[in-house]
Design a protein around this motif. Sequence first.
Motif, PDB file in Angstrom:
ATOM      1  N   ARG A  71       5.913  -1.830   1.650  1.00 51.56           N
ATOM      2  CA  ARG A  71       5.471  -2.149   0.285  1.00 51.56           C
ATOM      3  C   ARG A  71       5.010  -3.603   0.197  1.00 51.56           C
ATOM      4  NH1 ARG A  71       4.667   0.233  -5.023  1.00 51.56           N
ATOM      5  NH2 ARG A  71       6.101   1.849  -4.351  1.00 51.56           N
ATOM      6  N   VAL A  72       5.755  -4.524   0.795  1.00 51.91           N
ATOM      7  CA  VAL A  72       5.365  -5.938   0.791  1.00 51.91           C
ATOM      8  C   VAL A  72       4.033  -6.115   1.511  1.00 51.91           C
ATOM      9  CG1 VAL A  72       6.007  -8.263   1.538  1.00 51.91           C
ATOM     10  CG2 VAL A  72       7.765  -6.707   0.657  1.00 51.91           C
ATOM     11  N   ALA A  73       3.903  -5.460   2.666  1.00 49.65           N
ATOM     12  CA  ALA A  73       2.659  -5.569   3.427  1.00 49.65           C
ATOM     13  C   ALA A  73       1.479  -5.003   2.646  1.00 49.65           C
ATOM     14  CB  ALA A  73       2.797  -4.838   4.761  1.00 49.65           C
ATOM     15  N   GLY A  74       1.707  -3.944   1.865  1.00 46.31           N
ATOM     16  CA  GLY A  74       0.622  -3.391   1.071  1.00 46.31           C
ATOM     17  C   GLY A  74       0.060  -4.390   0.083  1.00 46.31           C
ATOM     18  N   GLY A  75       0.949  -5.154  -0.568  1.00 42.64           N
ATOM     19  CA  GLY A  75       0.480  -6.166  -1.503  1.00 42.64           C
ATOM     20  C   GLY A  75      -0.262  -7.297  -0.816  1.00 42.64           C
ATOM     21  N   ARG A  76       0.235  -7.718   0.350  1.00 42.21           N
ATOM     22  CA  ARG A  76      -0.397  -8.836   1.048  1.00 42.21           C
ATOM     23  C   ARG A  76      -1.693  -8.412   1.745  1.00 42.21           C
ATOM     24  NH1 ARG A  76       2.249 -13.475   1.201  1.00 42.21           N
ATOM     25  NH2 ARG A  76       4.429 -13.523   0.521  1.00 42.21           N
ATOM     26  N   LEU A  77      -1.689  -7.235   2.363  1.00 39.45           N
ATOM     27  CA  LEU A  77      -2.908  -6.771   3.029  1.00 39.45           C
ATOM     28  C   LEU A  77      -4.037  -6.547   2.032  1.00 39.45           C
ATOM     29  CD1 LEU A  77      -1.542  -4.250   5.691  1.00 39.45           C
ATOM     30  CD2 LEU A  77      -2.709  -6.419   6.127  1.00 39.45           C
ATOM     31  N   LEU A 121       6.894   2.694   7.688  1.00 39.23           N
ATOM     32  CA  LEU A 121       6.095   1.467   7.757  1.00 39.23           C
ATOM     33  C   LEU A 121       4.683   1.659   7.199  1.00 39.23           C
ATOM     34  CD1 LEU A 121       7.150   0.183  11.289  1.00 39.23           C
ATOM     35  CD2 LEU A 121       7.793  -0.794   9.069  1.00 39.23           C
ATOM     36  N   SER A 122       4.203   2.896   7.193  1.00 33.98           N
ATOM     37  CA  SER A 122       2.873   3.188   6.637  1.00 33.98           C
ATOM     38  C   SER A 122       2.934   3.702   5.205  1.00 33.98           C
ATOM     39  CB  SER A 122       2.163   4.242   7.501  1.00 33.98           C
ATOM     40  OG  SER A 122       2.058   3.840   8.838  1.00 33.98           O
ATOM     41  N   PHE A 123       4.083   4.209   4.808  1.00 30.92           N
ATOM     42  CA  PHE A 123       4.206   5.039   3.612  1.00 30.92           C
ATOM     43  C   PHE A 123       3.829   4.315   2.327  1.00 30.92           C
ATOM     44  CE2 PHE A 123       6.562   7.672   0.528  1.00 30.92           C
ATOM     45  CZ  PHE A 123       6.162   8.934   0.945  1.00 30.92           C
ATOM     46  N   GLU A 124       4.175   3.035   2.211  1.00 31.38           N
ATOM     47  CA  GLU A 124       3.977   2.320   0.954  1.00 31.38           C
ATOM     48  C   GLU A 124       2.770   1.394   0.953  1.00 31.38           C
ATOM     49  OE1 GLU A 124       5.538   2.751  -1.793  1.00 31.38           O
ATOM     50  OE2 GLU A 124       7.187   4.023  -1.175  1.00 31.38           O
ATOM     51  N   LEU A 125       2.006   1.352   2.039  1.00 27.40           N
ATOM     52  CA  LEU A 125       0.827   0.491   2.046  1.00 27.40           C
ATOM     53  C   LEU A 125      -0.143   0.868   0.930  1.00 27.40           C
ATOM     54  CD1 LEU A 125      -0.029   0.254   5.872  1.00 27.40           C
ATOM     55  CD2 LEU A 125       1.149  -1.438   4.454  1.00 27.40           C
ATOM     56  N   TYR A 126      -0.192   2.138   0.619  1.00 29.01           N
ATOM     57  CA  TYR A 126      -1.149   2.663  -0.371  1.00 29.01           C
ATOM     58  C   TYR A 126      -0.849   2.181  -1.787  1.00 29.01           C
ATOM     59  CZ  TYR A 126      -3.631   6.283  -3.072  1.00 29.01           C
ATOM     60  OH  TYR A 126      -4.433   6.935  -3.950  1.00 29.01           O
ATOM     61  N   GLU A 127       0.432   2.111  -2.144  1.00 27.02           N
ATOM     62  CA  GLU A 127       0.802   2.008  -3.549  1.00 27.02           C
ATOM     63  C   GLU A 127       0.355   0.718  -4.250  1.00 27.02           C
ATOM     64  OE1 GLU A 127       1.751   4.369  -5.331  1.00 27.02           O
ATOM     65  OE2 GLU A 127       2.277   5.850  -3.829  1.00 27.02           O
ATOM     66  N   PRO A 128       0.667  -0.494  -3.725  1.00 31.92           N
ATOM     67  CA  PRO A 128       0.275  -1.698  -4.478  1.00 31.92           C
ATOM     68  C   PRO A 128      -1.225  -1.802  -4.754  1.00 31.92           C
ATOM     69  CG  PRO A 128       1.909  -2.249  -2.816  1.00 31.92           C
ATOM     70  CD  PRO A 128       1.484  -0.835  -2.537  1.00 31.92           C
ATOM     71  N   PRO A 129      -2.104  -1.600  -3.751  1.00 29.64           N
ATOM     72  CA  PRO A 129      -3.527  -1.719  -4.080  1.00 29.64           C
ATOM     73  C   PRO A 129      -4.030  -0.634  -5.025  1.00 29.64           C
ATOM     74  CG  PRO A 129      -3.237  -1.001  -1.803  1.00 29.64           C
ATOM     75  CD  PRO A 129      -1.898  -1.421  -2.294  1.00 29.64           C
ATOM     76  N   LEU A 150       3.213  -5.583  -8.549  1.00 27.82           N
ATOM     77  CA  LEU A 150       3.514  -4.166  -8.334  1.00 27.82           C
ATOM     78  C   LEU A 150       4.136  -3.931  -6.964  1.00 27.82           C
ATOM     79  CD1 LEU A 150       0.310  -2.719  -9.999  1.00 27.82           C
ATOM     80  CD2 LEU A 150       2.647  -2.332 -10.780  1.00 27.82           C
ATOM     81  N   ALA A 151       3.723  -4.722  -5.968  1.00 23.99           N
ATOM     82  CA  ALA A 151       4.352  -4.611  -4.654  1.00 23.99           C
ATOM     83  C   ALA A 151       5.807  -5.031  -4.718  1.00 23.99           C
ATOM     84  CB  ALA A 151       3.594  -5.452  -3.634  1.00 23.99           C
ATOM     85  N   ALA A 152       6.085  -6.125  -5.426  1.00 22.16           N
ATOM     86  CA  ALA A 152       7.467  -6.600  -5.541  1.00 22.16           C
ATOM     87  C   ALA A 152       8.330  -5.573  -6.274  1.00 22.16           C
ATOM     88  CB  ALA A 152       7.493  -7.947  -6.270  1.00 22.16           C
TER      89      ALA A 152
END
Length: 406
Positions: free
Chosen positions: A55-61, A103-111, A339-341
């Motif tokens: 989730r954190v990585a999703g917000g930063r990426l 590790l992949s599951f939450e990348l989608y959510e923040p963006p 939203l990532a946080a």
Amino acid sequence: MPRTVWMLVVARAINRLGAFSLPFLTVLIGTGFGAGTTTAGLVSAGFGLATIPSRVAGGRLAGRIGRRRTIVLGLVGCALAQLGIAAAGSLAAVAVFAVLLGLSFELYEPPSQALIADAVGPADRVRAYGALNAALAVGGTGSGLIAAGLGRWDLRWLFVVDALTCLACALTLRLALPADGPRGPRGGPDDGHDGADGNGDGGGPVRPWRDRGLWAMFASGTAFALVSMHIVMALPLTLGHRGLEPADAGLLFTASAVTVVAAQPALRLRRLAALPDPAAMALGYALLAAGLAGYAAARTLPAFLAATAVLSVGEVLVLGRVLGVVAGLAPPGGTDRYLAAYGISWGVATVAAPVTATQLLERAGAGALWAGTAVLCLVLAAAQPLVVGPLTGGLPVRPGAGAPAA
């Protein structure tokens, strides 16, 4: 609503069509590899732990490489991990791929959530997030039936179907979403999104964890996420404990999805739409408590179906409001990070739920598990005026945190 919102809504419906593999991960570990309930819970907890950095990585990426690229990367990663679980020949391999899935599951959510928040005004966010929730439910009506059917044949096929829908969703959004903007001089995009340095549009720092309002929402959201993950993780096991078919959890998830879709028009009723956020969310938690109390007492599939319908209406009321409140706290350009946080609450709950649910089932029984979860919802209902009221009732928030959601 803008085209971007509708594209995200349609793509999530496609993705959700095969997204009921996760509730059966613990069942697969037990039936496919002979592991005990505690071991299955620990493997699922490993998946949940991995979703926190995801989730954190999703917000930063989203700030570094762009929102569309981050969404596609996360969906393709989920597909590969799901295929790995389906093909795994040992418990150790399942555990490894479960962590990779996390590790992949939450990348989608923040963006994706930030795209919606930025595409509509604060007054329309409840409606936009409600449409996204309804899309998930539409996909869920089919996915529950897939789970109930394939689950009786071979649970591994659930993960294959989930992988295919992830790839279909990735392709749809890769073609439909606007291209990511050029990289700015500091490594962030020039299109108004968060940069890698954590700055918003105005150049000021975006520091969500220094916002006391976000901390309040995070604490409440973690408890809500724990309730939701208890339902996902423990419902198939509960059916088995009470002499029913665990795969029938797919039918219950389908009933939940149908209820969510049917409840959408009610969100536009004048009296309900006019409710302040604290009151609407308190009502939602009270309905969740009633449905979970029904799970505690249920012994037949019709009783489980009735309880599922009640708690699903409660989830509609909570989910339709909470993301709008969090997005409203963010400064301009800070929605990805906020939203990532906030979304880390789901990672915390996904770590805790497999352990708490399985231990309560083993030590206290299904009735105690669901009764305790219902009591937690009642506490959340009582707490909403204290948690959400100061953020949406015109009271001051942290300087620079932006206006509260309408």
